[in-house]
Design a protein around this motif. Structure first.
Motif, PDB file in Angstrom:
ATOM      1  N   VAL A  15     -12.234  -0.196  -1.258  1.00 52.94           N
ATOM      2  CA  VAL A  15     -11.229   0.062  -1.598  1.00 52.94           C
ATOM      3  C   VAL A  15     -10.277   0.029  -0.268  1.00 52.94           C
ATOM      4  CG1 VAL A  15      -9.633   2.006  -2.299  1.00 52.94           C
ATOM      5  CG2 VAL A  15     -11.457   1.222  -3.625  1.00 52.94           C
ATOM      6  N   LEU A  16     -10.573   0.407   0.650  1.00 57.30           N
ATOM      7  CA  LEU A  16      -9.837   0.555   2.081  1.00 57.30           C
ATOM      8  C   LEU A  16      -9.671  -0.954   2.691  1.00 57.30           C
ATOM      9  CD1 LEU A  16      -8.453   2.134   4.434  1.00 57.30           C
ATOM     10  CD2 LEU A  16     -10.666   2.391   5.205  1.00 57.30           C
ATOM     11  N   ALA A  17     -10.893  -1.623   2.864  1.00 56.76           N
ATOM     12  CA  ALA A  17     -10.654  -2.948   3.503  1.00 56.76           C
ATOM     13  C   ALA A  17     -10.024  -3.992   2.513  1.00 56.76           C
ATOM     14  CB  ALA A  17     -12.236  -3.587   3.834  1.00 56.76           C
ATOM     15  N   ALA A  18     -10.020  -3.911   1.290  1.00 60.26           N
ATOM     16  CA  ALA A  18      -9.696  -5.024   0.490  1.00 60.26           C
ATOM     17  C   ALA A  18      -8.162  -4.462  -0.472  1.00 60.26           C
ATOM     18  CB  ALA A  18     -10.671  -5.019  -0.901  1.00 60.26           C
ATOM     19  N   LEU A  19      -8.075  -3.178  -0.368  1.00 55.89           N
ATOM     20  CA  LEU A  19      -6.715  -2.798  -1.073  1.00 55.89           C
ATOM     21  C   LEU A  19      -5.553  -2.078  -0.076  1.00 55.89           C
ATOM     22  CD1 LEU A  19      -8.309  -1.610  -4.504  1.00 55.89           C
ATOM     23  CD2 LEU A  19      -7.070  -3.840  -3.990  1.00 55.89           C
ATOM     24  N   PRO A  63      10.038  -1.290  -2.969  1.00 59.62           N
ATOM     25  CA  PRO A  63       9.399  -0.028  -3.237  1.00 59.62           C
ATOM     26  C   PRO A  63       8.348   0.013  -4.126  1.00 59.62           C
ATOM     27  CG  PRO A  63      11.984   0.221  -3.420  1.00 59.62           C
ATOM     28  CD  PRO A  63      11.453  -1.336  -3.212  1.00 59.62           C
ATOM     29  N   ARG A  64       8.433  -0.911  -4.834  1.00 59.87           N
ATOM     30  CA  ARG A  64       7.234  -0.957  -5.879  1.00 59.87           C
ATOM     31  C   ARG A  64       5.779  -1.257  -5.058  1.00 59.87           C
ATOM     32  NH1 ARG A  64       7.649  -3.788 -11.420  1.00 59.87           N
ATOM     33  NH2 ARG A  64       5.878  -2.624 -11.937  1.00 59.87           N
ATOM     34  N   ALA A  65       5.837  -1.981  -4.362  1.00 53.22           N
ATOM     35  CA  ALA A  65       4.720  -2.052  -3.143  1.00 53.22           C
ATOM     36  C   ALA A  65       4.306  -0.723  -2.741  1.00 53.22           C
ATOM     37  CB  ALA A  65       4.990  -3.171  -2.334  1.00 53.22           C
ATOM     38  N   THR A  66       4.898   0.037  -2.415  1.00 50.45           N
ATOM     39  CA  THR A  66       4.665   1.538  -1.699  1.00 50.45           C
ATOM     40  C   THR A  66       4.015   2.114  -3.015  1.00 50.45           C
ATOM     41  OG1 THR A  66       6.865   2.295  -1.998  1.00 50.45           O
ATOM     42  CG2 THR A  66       6.523   1.219  -0.062  1.00 50.45           C
ATOM     43  N   VAL A  67       4.444   2.089  -4.193  1.00 48.05           N
ATOM     44  CA  VAL A  67       3.886   2.955  -5.273  1.00 48.05           C
ATOM     45  C   VAL A  67       2.479   2.507  -5.592  1.00 48.05           C
ATOM     46  CG1 VAL A  67       4.265   3.351  -7.816  1.00 48.05           C
ATOM     47  CG2 VAL A  67       6.329   3.279  -6.303  1.00 48.05           C
ATOM     48  N   ARG A  68       2.256   1.221  -5.623  1.00 47.34           N
ATOM     49  CA  ARG A  68       0.933   0.587  -5.976  1.00 47.34           C
ATOM     50  C   ARG A  68      -0.128   0.858  -4.828  1.00 47.34           C
ATOM     51  NH1 ARG A  68       3.891  -3.428  -8.118  1.00 47.34           N
ATOM     52  NH2 ARG A  68       4.097  -5.015  -6.190  1.00 47.34           N
ATOM     53  N   LEU A  69       0.660   0.869  -3.374  1.00 41.63           N
ATOM     54  CA  LEU A  69      -0.013   1.243  -2.141  1.00 41.63           C
ATOM     55  C   LEU A  69      -0.706   2.866  -2.342  1.00 41.63           C
ATOM     56  CD1 LEU A  69      -1.538   0.986   0.577  1.00 41.63           C
ATOM     57  CD2 LEU A  69       0.624   1.494   1.373  1.00 41.63           C
ATOM     58  N   ALA A  70       0.624   3.601  -2.912  1.00 40.33           N
ATOM     59  CA  ALA A  70      -0.049   5.051  -2.952  1.00 40.33           C
ATOM     60  C   ALA A  70      -0.808   5.295  -3.881  1.00 40.33           C
ATOM     61  CB  ALA A  70       1.494   6.150  -3.298  1.00 40.33           C
ATOM     62  N   MET A  71      -0.988   4.645  -5.019  1.00 40.67           N
ATOM     63  CA  MET A  71      -2.050   4.844  -6.220  1.00 40.67           C
ATOM     64  C   MET A  71      -3.515   4.379  -5.457  1.00 40.67           C
ATOM     65  SD  MET A  71      -2.539   2.821  -9.572  1.00 40.67           S
ATOM     66  CE  MET A  71      -3.136   1.221  -8.587  1.00 40.67           C
ATOM     67  N   VAL A  72      -3.367   3.270  -4.764  1.00 41.73           N
ATOM     68  CA  VAL A  72      -4.882   2.758  -4.301  1.00 41.73           C
ATOM     69  C   VAL A  72      -5.328   3.848  -3.155  1.00 41.73           C
ATOM     70  CG1 VAL A  72      -5.045   0.384  -5.211  1.00 41.73           C
ATOM     71  CG2 VAL A  72      -3.988   0.966  -2.961  1.00 41.73           C
ATOM     72  N   THR A  73      -4.368   4.164  -2.518  1.00 42.18           N
ATOM     73  CA  THR A  73      -4.664   5.210  -1.288  1.00 42.18           C
ATOM     74  C   THR A  73      -5.353   6.582  -2.034  1.00 42.18           C
ATOM     75  OG1 THR A  73      -3.058   4.323   0.155  1.00 42.18           O
ATOM     76  CG2 THR A  73      -3.671   6.558   0.536  1.00 42.18           C
ATOM     77  N   GLY A  74      -4.756   7.123  -3.004  1.00 44.04           N
ATOM     78  CA  GLY A  74      -5.282   8.142  -3.767  1.00 44.04           C
ATOM     79  C   GLY A  74      -6.435   7.967  -4.036  1.00 44.04           C
ATOM     80  N   VAL A  75      -6.915   6.705  -4.949  1.00 45.01           N
ATOM     81  CA  VAL A  75      -8.226   6.485  -5.101  1.00 45.01           C
ATOM     82  C   VAL A  75      -9.111   6.306  -4.025  1.00 45.01           C
ATOM     83  CG1 VAL A  75      -9.819   4.422  -6.132  1.00 45.01           C
ATOM     84  CG2 VAL A  75      -7.450   5.162  -7.172  1.00 45.01           C
ATOM     85  N   PHE A  76      -8.782   5.925  -2.873  1.00 47.03           N
ATOM     86  CA  PHE A  76      -9.479   6.041  -1.648  1.00 47.03           C
ATOM     87  C   PHE A  76      -9.719   7.450  -1.004  1.00 47.03           C
ATOM     88  CE2 PHE A  76      -9.367   6.281   3.044  1.00 47.03           C
ATOM     89  CZ  PHE A  76     -10.506   5.667   3.341  1.00 47.03           C
ATOM     90  N   ASN A  77      -8.955   8.342  -1.165  1.00 47.02           N
ATOM     91  CA  ASN A  77      -8.892   9.422  -0.686  1.00 47.02           C
ATOM     92  C   ASN A  77      -9.870  10.545  -1.786  1.00 47.02           C
ATOM     93  OD1 ASN A  77      -7.474   9.245   1.308  1.00 47.02           O
ATOM     94  ND2 ASN A  77      -5.611  10.041   0.441  1.00 47.02           N
ATOM     95  N   LEU A  78      -9.528  10.212  -3.165  1.00 43.99           N
ATOM     96  CA  LEU A  78     -10.605  10.961  -4.070  1.00 43.99           C
ATOM     97  C   LEU A  78     -12.100  10.590  -3.842  1.00 43.99           C
ATOM     98  CD1 LEU A  78      -8.378  10.841  -7.291  1.00 43.99           C
ATOM     99  CD2 LEU A  78      -9.199  12.671  -5.876  1.00 43.99           C
ATOM    100  N   LEU A  79     -12.143   9.133  -3.438  1.00 44.76           N
ATOM    101  CA  LEU A  79     -13.577   8.836  -3.172  1.00 44.76           C
ATOM    102  C   LEU A  79     -14.098   9.470  -2.051  1.00 44.76           C
ATOM    103  CD1 LEU A  79     -13.123   4.855  -3.842  1.00 44.76           C
ATOM    104  CD2 LEU A  79     -14.689   6.596  -5.207  1.00 44.76           C
ATOM    105  N   TRP A  80     -13.508   9.701  -1.125  1.00 46.91           N
ATOM    106  CA  TRP A  80     -13.904  10.462   0.231  1.00 46.91           C
ATOM    107  C   TRP A  80     -14.080  11.903  -0.081  1.00 46.91           C
ATOM    108  CZ3 TRP A  80     -16.883   8.607   3.581  1.00 46.91           C
ATOM    109  CH2 TRP A  80     -16.685   7.366   3.761  1.00 46.91           C
TER     110      TRP A  80
END
Length: 158
Positions: free
Chosen positions: A96-100, A124-141
């Protein structure tokens, strides 16, 4: 030797993974601010700094699983289910970190920074999508951290 490996593994996780999760979480709002105020040099500098932190500490974070495997081997728990799940979640988090996360950060930084004028290349939509995948990354950790602390079947009583 086991205690040394475990100490290095935990310290590496704190020092390497912690900054990535924090900086990656701070990046989308900072990028939104930089997009909203394209002439704000401090906002642009913040975005670039957070991006650099994520890239550098993601690279340094490679030592965490290396010492994790060494610790698990020394403890004789390589076949335990909780560890196998942790390894799988760590691998997913790395992907997720490396690919998204990092590629989206790169696109946003390049979109904001290009000639310091063409902010329209990223929205700004790009930042919303980034926030979502970052949240997934953080939940995994977070899940990996819980598994490392609780260790189902552990004899420590935790």
């Amino acid at each position: 030797m086991t205690k040394f490996l475990l100490a290095v593994h935990v310290l590496a996780a704190i020092v390497a993974i912690g900054p990535v999760t924090v900086a990656a979480s701070m990046f989308p709002p900072a990028a939104r601010k930089a997009l909203a105020e394209p002439r704000d040099e401090q906002a642009l500098s913040t975005v670039r700094l957070l991006y650099r932190i994520c890239r550098v500490y993601a690279t340094v974070g490679v030592v965490v699983p290396v010492f994790g495997f060494a610790t698990a081997s020394a403890m004789g728990v390589l076949g335990d289910i909780w560890l196998i799940v942790s390894i799988a979640l760590t691998a997913v988090a790395a992907v997720v970190l490396a690919a998204l996360v990092l590629p989206r950060q790169t696109a946003i930084v390049e979109g904001i920074w290009h000639d310091n004028a063409t902010v329209g290349t990223v929205g700004p939509r790009a930042t919303v999508r980034l926030a979502m995948v970052t949240g997934v990354f953080n939940l995994l950790w977070a899940a990996v951290t819980v598994l490392m602390i609780v260790r189902p079947g552990s004899t420590t009583g935790a």
